[in-house]
Design an enzyme around this catalytic site. Structure first.
Site, short mmCIF file in Angstrom:
data_model
loop_
_atom_site.label_atom_id
_atom_site.label_comp_id
_atom_site.label_asym_id
_atom_site.label_seq_id
_atom_site.Cartn_x
_atom_site.Cartn_y
_atom_site.Cartn_z
N LYS A 15 59.36 2.43 -66.65
CA LYS A 15 59.10 3.73 -65.99
C LYS A 15 58.36 3.49 -64.69
O LYS A 15 57.68 2.48 -64.50
CB LYS A 15 58.29 4.66 -66.90
CG LYS A 15 56.91 4.15 -67.36
CD LYS A 15 55.77 4.35 -66.40
CE LYS A 15 54.46 3.77 -66.95
NZ LYS A 15 53.41 3.59 -65.95
N VAL A 108 55.17 -7.97 -67.22
CA VAL A 108 54.10 -7.87 -68.22
C VAL A 108 52.83 -7.37 -67.53
O VAL A 108 52.47 -7.88 -66.46
CB VAL A 108 53.86 -9.27 -68.85
CG1 VAL A 108 52.67 -9.22 -69.81
CG2 VAL A 108 55.13 -9.74 -69.57
N ALA A 109 52.16 -6.38 -68.14
CA ALA A 109 50.93 -5.79 -67.56
C ALA A 109 51.16 -5.42 -66.10
O ALA A 109 50.32 -5.66 -65.24
CB ALA A 109 49.73 -6.74 -67.70
N GLY A 110 52.32 -4.81 -65.83
CA GLY A 110 52.70 -4.51 -64.45
C GLY A 110 52.62 -3.05 -64.06
O GLY A 110 52.95 -2.69 -62.95
N MET A 112 54.45 -0.74 -65.51
CA MET A 112 55.78 -0.15 -65.70
C MET A 112 56.08 0.08 -67.18
O MET A 112 57.23 0.28 -67.58
CB MET A 112 56.85 -1.03 -65.06
CG MET A 112 56.66 -1.15 -63.55
SD MET A 112 58.06 -1.93 -62.74
CE MET A 112 59.27 -0.63 -62.77
N GLY A 115 55.14 -3.03 -72.37
CA GLY A 115 54.70 -3.13 -73.77
C GLY A 115 55.09 -1.86 -74.53
O GLY A 115 55.54 -1.92 -75.68
N ASP A 149 52.19 5.95 -73.52
CA ASP A 149 53.47 5.90 -72.79
C ASP A 149 54.68 5.65 -73.70
O ASP A 149 55.81 5.65 -73.22
CB ASP A 149 53.44 4.76 -71.74
CG ASP A 149 52.50 5.06 -70.58
OD1 ASP A 149 52.03 6.21 -70.47
OD2 ASP A 149 52.25 4.14 -69.79
O1 C5P Z 1 47.48 4.67 -74.76
P1 C5P Z 1 47.46 3.24 -74.33
O2 C5P Z 1 47.01 2.32 -75.44
O3 C5P Z 1 48.71 2.78 -73.68
O4 C5P Z 1 46.35 3.15 -73.20
C1 C5P Z 1 45.90 1.92 -72.69
C2 C5P Z 1 44.53 2.14 -72.08
O5 C5P Z 1 44.62 3.03 -70.96
C3 C5P Z 1 43.55 2.82 -73.04
O6 C5P Z 1 42.83 1.86 -73.78
C4 C5P Z 1 42.63 3.57 -72.09
O7 C5P Z 1 41.65 2.69 -71.58
C5 C5P Z 1 43.53 3.92 -70.94
N1 C5P Z 1 44.05 5.32 -71.01
C6 C5P Z 1 43.18 6.37 -70.73
N2 C5P Z 1 43.64 7.66 -70.77
C7 C5P Z 1 44.95 7.92 -71.05
C8 C5P Z 1 45.85 6.87 -71.33
C9 C5P Z 1 45.36 5.57 -71.30
O8 C5P Z 1 41.99 6.15 -70.46
N3 C5P Z 1 45.37 9.17 -71.08
#
Ligand code: C5P
Length: 308
Positions: A15, A108-110, A112, A115, A149
């Site tokens: 994405k 990876v960790a990009g 996009m 994961g 995501d």
């Molecule tokens: O939801 P996900 O595990 O992909 O989120 C990764 C990190 O991004 C979370 O640990 C958090 O630090 C941050 N995040 C956030 N607020 C969101 C989505 C993600 O702070 N709405």
């Protein structure tokens, strides 16, 4: 449960965020978002195969189309795809022992959602392999437990996510948008980018939608979309990776209609007028040495799809 087929492959798109408006941190540390996603034609493939006799857990193996940048991907149960298989097994009573092969193209960790794409792919692939046949809404609920995501990677297209970004509403989008992505050698931690955002914007207002962006999508107007691209995580990503400012200006100087850090970065996204324009932008980025490599993709494309 008897496997319906011995092996299932699912293709899942990356994405790009067209608008990422980030509110203040909530009590649980997450941020309220207005997150406009577009799925683009850069895919990971997730293949799940019924486990060998004696295998008890989900096992992950990897191959990367470019054979690079995969070192940060865990191969144990902490891999989001393995967690997806276990989450579905818990919800349905299926046996979580399964081999998961990830063919990675998404950086990876990009920024996009690579994961998240793998998690969505594993959910759909295991649901098909095990014949559990969960309704879409239920798969989407499990997806949201795995990451903010992940539901969008199942849905695809163009959509706005509210809440943590997991509550999705599809958006009308006409035509095709052409993108160049400038990939970096090393990823950025999403959590660290959000922490830096909190330091830079302790007074962040509640996130709002942008009617101009939604109009541009509905009309298929690439120039207006380029003007409307916005990402609140761009300043913290630039604070953590200063050279991204040069990457963005190299793309702008090449006439990109919009130039933006994708999600939490470090990938930068450039909106082009058409396919020929993507080649000119990519050449300018290469000439400038502004990134590790470039890829061209278009959007919107559908979400996770079973291939076999
Ligand atoms: O939801 P996900 O595990 O992909 O989120 C990764 C990190 O991004 C979370 O640990 C958090 O630090 C941050 N995040 C956030 N607020 C969101 C989505 C993600 O702070 N709405």
């Amino acid at each position: 449960m008897t496997p319906v087929t011995p092996s299932v492959t699912v293709r899942v798109p990356a994405k790009v965020n067209l608008r990422l408006a980030v509110g203040p941190a909530q009590a649980d540390g997450y941020h309220e978002l207005v997150n406009v996603f577009q799925a683009v034609s850069l895919y990971d493939e997730v293949t799940v195969t019924a486990a060998r006799p004696g295998q008890r857990l989900a096992a992950v193996t990897l191959d990367g189309a470019n054979g690079e940048g995969l070192s940060g991907v865990p191969l144990d149960r902490t891999n989001l795809a393995a967690r997806a298989a276990e989450c579905l097994a818990r919800a349905t009573g299926a046996d979580a022992a399964v081999d998961i092969r990830l063919s990675k193209n998404i950086p990876v960790a990009g920024g996009m959602a690579g994961g998240s794409a793998d998690a969505a792919g594993a959910l759909l692939a295991c649901d098909t392999l095990w014949g559990t046949g969960l309704p879409e809404a239920e798969l989407s609920r499990l997806a949201a437990e795995l990451g903010s995501d992940v539901p969008f990677a199942l849905l695809g297209g163009t959509a706005v996510g509210t809440g943590r970004g997991e509550r999705l509403t599809p958006l009308t989008c006409q035509g095709v948008f052409h993108w160049v992505f400038a990939l970096a050698d090393a990823g950025l931690s999403t959590a660290e980018v959000y922490r830096t955002y909190d330091r830079l914007r302790p007074d962040a207002p509640p996130p709002k939608p942008d009617p101009d962006l939604e109009r541009a999508l509905a009309r298929g107007d690439a120039e207006a979309l380029g003007r409307a691209l916005a990402n609140d995580l761009q300043p913290p990503a630039l604070a953590l990776r200063r050279e991204l400012a040069d990457t963005l200006s190299a793309g702008r100087n090449a006439g990109a209609l919009g130039a933006i850090v994708s999600g939490s970065g470090p990938t930068c996204a450039f909106l082009a007028a058409d396919e020929a324009h993507t080649r000119r932008i990519a050449a300018a980025l290469r000439d400038r040495g502004a990134c590790a490599r470039t890829v061209h993709a278009y959007g919107p494309v559908p979400g996770a799809q079973v291939l076999s």
